[in-house]
Design an enzyme around this catalytic site. Structure first.
Site, PDB file in Angstrom:
ATOM      1  N   SER A 654      -4.226  -3.637   6.278  1.00 56.94           N
ATOM      2  CA  SER A 654      -3.049  -4.137   5.560  1.00 56.94           C
ATOM      3  C   SER A 654      -2.244  -3.030   4.907  1.00 56.94           C
ATOM      4  CB  SER A 654      -3.476  -5.158   4.494  1.00 56.94           C
ATOM      5  OG  SER A 654      -4.246  -4.535   3.483  1.00 56.94           O
ATOM      6  N   LYS A 697      -1.475  -9.561  -4.290  1.00 60.30           N
ATOM      7  CA  LYS A 697      -0.929  -8.199  -4.201  1.00 60.30           C
ATOM      8  C   LYS A 697       0.401  -8.090  -4.941  1.00 60.30           C
ATOM      9  CE  LYS A 697      -3.258  -7.094   0.136  1.00 60.30           C
ATOM     10  NZ  LYS A 697      -3.113  -6.835   1.584  1.00 60.30           N
TER      11      LYS A 697
END
Length: 803
Positions: A654, A697
């Site tokens: 990611s 996030k």
């Protein structure tokens, strides 16, 4: 040509808001089965098949309601089946080590056990009265007197003959003695020795003849005694039959339609008549020293006539549904208990105890597979019983062949049961792979969804289901706005604006906390504020490590830039999942470049901190650079990538887009914005791909920026394909609405670089070159410079070699 910069997402696309107005009728309506259609169909199929046609495996995450759905289906199926039979164990009088099983209609087992208890209690009194009867004593005395008379007549005949010969027959403690007599008196030994030799020999010869005659007479006495004992046995048998017959005959009449019971009563009557002496001895002991004795304390001959009722179906109108929370070998298959007597362990058929399979026989049993596998031999015992279709009670050591001590061997019981195992997917795949017999037994799989798509009336149906669970738990009713807040929490858990998390248990826990707050405030119903307060309290309880991480950034212990520009440096984002709580944490990623052999050095991998997925992402970056820039010259680049201040393992791809941004910045010697954080994976074509944990996030970088002070330019770049997963916290929405924070959807690396650098990225023209002054033009120029320098070094080396 300049690329247009990606636009920040409006507030409306950062979180799905559920309209409470559409939920108002939902709470009051009757709930219907909701979601998990695939799993429900599989359960219905398994229950519709014959009992031996295939057992069921129910898999899915905990909390999605798999057990509740299974229990409801089992109860419904059980209502269509009869309650089944009672199961009893009785003594096998010919082979006591092998008790016999009796399968009786529901309720008959309890009656039989009670009747046999009374029979045992009545036996001693009835036999005692019969054998103390005057008629019995008279008849027995006659037999004994006849034996005595025959014995006396035999001895008297020899005694008469001896008297005629002048010899007396004397009775001594050691037996009979012959002695000569004179003048009516027995000769003493001295007087006998004084007789003439000829007379002594005559007397001795007479005595020898008499002894022979006496021996012949006494030889017939054992046979006479045997005849008398046989007569007494016949008398005892006749008397016992009269005493016991009416008791057992009453039971025969009561159970005349039960052949198994009648056969047992016949064997019992024969055994009682064969053990009359035991009953009489016990009656005599009681007469000498009367004391109260419970049925459990009776001697073994009494215990053997009782009935051990293992399974009692009296009062049941449906097939049994059993859940065994502690599935050990013995709790599943039954056990044989023991008791200590005079320093030794003894047992009998009354100490046989049933297992869960006995209780569920004729119905349904469901177990937790993880617990089953963690109990020694439990899984193997269950599998053996299901394959053999019979229940055999034995100790675990005996099943392993390690027990040499003699014990009971109860008659096996036919097994007709449907078993359902609950577990997660990994356990199912492992069991199927490691044990081929597992798939043969558990043929039907019910796979529960992790989340449920809300289409059409889906939100209302979910609301009805949640309201129903709340009512069953005794909680206050949820107002429509509170219900909407709960559904939004479920959307957040699923991380998808079109799907609700199927973890209904966790959502119900939130409602319980909101119920507590509502009652504490004296409210009559749960309001939206109570739900939000409960969610915030839950987050606060679990967020100690998150808050400590933010403090370390604020204190300068962890280096994270939230403003300014820097070359070869970017803010990446990762998610830490600890227990049931996950939070985002920004990490500084740096890149350094130099001339080399075209290799990207993953420092995390070299230090053995990087996982295979992260290493794969780094290799993809190398492919992107070669494909995009080094089309007509070698990639003479050496670069290093690292997560700064990372002291644990790093895995996943990611952060690959962030690493590529930092790498291109270092190659082009172009600084990039530090007020933006980046997440997203990338493929070799430069397309930014979806990642997990997008909400955590975004909130992780937002919290760091908010602690330092929002500037209005800060934000997070996410993959465009992750927009549908956004369910951001209200604190982020408020900042975005005020223009103090932004979330940017990024579809390609070029779009992300345009936002990070603020300059034109560039595209290849007809001449095959990137525009001069563009970002990619700078990258290509420097890479060509590396390649040319490497070529010059190579020629210089060749010339030096020739010289």
């Amino acid at each position: 040509m300049t690329e247009s910069l990606p636009e920040a997402l409006p507030v409306g696309r950062l979180r799905r808001v559920i309209d409470p107005a559409g939920l108002e009728p939902a709470a009051a309506a009757e709930a219907e089965p909701f979601g998990h259609g695939r799993a429900r169909d599989a359960i219905d199929l398994a229950l519709a098949l014959p009992m031996a046609g295939g057992h069921l495996y129910v898999m899915g995450r905990r909390g999605v309601g798999r057990r509740a759905v299974l229990e409801a289906a089992l109860e419904a199926a059980a209502g269509e089946r009869s309650a089944g039979d009672d199961l009893c164990y009785v003594s096998d009088f010919q082979e006591p080590r092998c008790p016999k099983s009796l399968h009786l209609p529901a309720g008959v087992g309890r009656r039989l056990a009670a009747d046999m208890e009374r029979l045992v209690e009545d036996l001693a009194d009835s036999l005692k009265g019969a054998f103390q009867n005057e008629d019995y004593r008279t008849r027995r005395q006659v037999f004994e007197d006849e034996l005595k008379e025959r014995q006396e007549e035999a001895v008297e005949a020899v005694e008469k003959e001896a008297r005629e010969q002048g010899i007396a027959l004397l009775r001594a403690p050691t037996g009979f003695i012959f002695a000569p007599i004179r003048d009516g008196h027995v000769l003493q030994p001295d007087a006998f020795q004084a007789l003439p030799e000829e007379e002594r020999q005559r007397i001795t010869k007479q005595i020898e003849g008499l002894q022979k005659r006496l021996k012949e007479a006494l030889a017939a006495i054992p046979s006479w005694m045997q005849e008398t004992r046989a007569q007494i046995r016949e008398l005892n048998d006749e008397t016992a039959a009269l005493a016991v017959g009416h008791l057992i005959e009453t039971l025969r009449e009561r159970y005349r339609d039960q052949p198994a019971i009648l056969a047992h009563l016949d064997a019992l009557e024969a055994d009682v008549r064969g053990h009359v002496g035991v009953f009489l001895g016990y009656a005599e002991e009681q007469e000498k020293a009367p004391h109260s004795t419970s049925i459990e304390e009776l001697p073994p001959p009494f215990r053997r006539y009782r009935v051990n009722l293992l399974v009692d179906r009296q009062g049941s109108e449906r097939a049994p549904v059993v859940f065994e929370d502690e599935p050990t070998f013995e709790r599943l298959l039954g056990r044989i208990e023991q008791r200590a007597e005079q320093g030794a362990l003894v047992t009998d058929f009354l100490m046989i105890r049933p297992g869960a399979l006995h209780q569920a026989n004729g119905g349904f049993l469901y177990l937790d597979l993880r617990k089953l596998l963690s109990r020694p031999m439990a899984y193997e015992g269950l599998k053996r019983a299901l394959k053999a279709k019979e229940l055999r009670i034995e100790s675990p050591l005996a099943a392993l062949g390690l027990m040499a001590t003699q014990s009971l061997e109860p008659e096996p019981v036919p097994l007709d049961v449907k078993v359902a195992l609950l577990g997660d997917r990994m356990l199912f795949y492992l069991a199927s792979e490691l044990d081929p017999e597992f798939a043969e037994l558990f043929k039907v799989v019910a796979d529960f969804d992790d989340d449920i798509r809300i289409e059409g009336d889906g939100a209302r149906q979910f609301a009805r289901h949640l309201a129903k669970l709340g009512r069953e738990a005794g909680l206050l009713a949820l107002e429509p706005a509170a219900m909407a807040a709960c559904l939004e929490d479920a959307l957040r858990r699923a991380a998808d604006i079109d799907r609700l998390s199927a973890d209904i248990e966790s959502l119900l826990d939130l409602v319980r906390e909101a119920d507590h707050l509502a009652k504490k405030a004296g409210a009559e119903a749960i309001e939206a504020g109570h739900v939000r307060a409960a969610a915030e309290a839950r987050e606060r309880r679990l967020a100690r490590l998150r808050d400590r991480s933010i403090e370390q950034v604020e204190e300068g212990l962890i280096h994270i830039s939230t403003e300014g520009w820097a070359q070869g440096q970017i803010n990446g984002l990762a998610v830490l999942q600890l227990g049931g709580f996950g939070f985002g944490r920004p990490s500084r990623i740096t890149a350094s470049v130099r001339m080399g052999a075209g290799k990207l050095v993953d420092i995390e991998r070299e230090a053995k901190l990087g996982g295979p997925l992260h290493s794969k992402g780094v290799l993809i970056l190398q492919g992107y650079l070669a494909q995009t820039f080094a089309t007509d010259f070698p990639l003479a680049l050496s670069a290093s990538l690292v997560f700064e201040q990372s002291y644990g393992g790093v895995d996943g791809d990611s952060a690959s887009s962030a690493e590529l941004y930092a790498l291109i910045s270092a190659i082009a010697e172009m600084p990039i914005r530090q007020d933006l954080a980046v997440t997203g994976s990338v493929n070799q074509a430069g397309e930014v791909q979806a990642i997990g944990g997008v909400n955590e996030k975004v909130e992780g970088f937002f919290d760091v920026c908010a602690r330092r002070g929002l500037t209005g330019s800060q934000g997070v770049m996410i993959p465009a394909s992750n927009v549908r997963h956004l369910m951001l916290a209200p604190r982020v929405l408020d900042a975005v609405e005020a223009g103090r924070f932004a979330v940017y959807p990024i579809a390609t690396i070029e779009a992300g670089l345009a936002l990070l650098t603020g300059m034109t990225v560039g595209r290849r023209g007809d001449d095959g070159r990137f525009p001069e002054g563009s970002l990619y033009g700078r990258v290509e120029a420097r890479l060509r410079g590396f390649a040319e320098a490497q070529r010059r070094f190579g020629k210089a080396g060749e010339k030096e070699g020739e010289e």
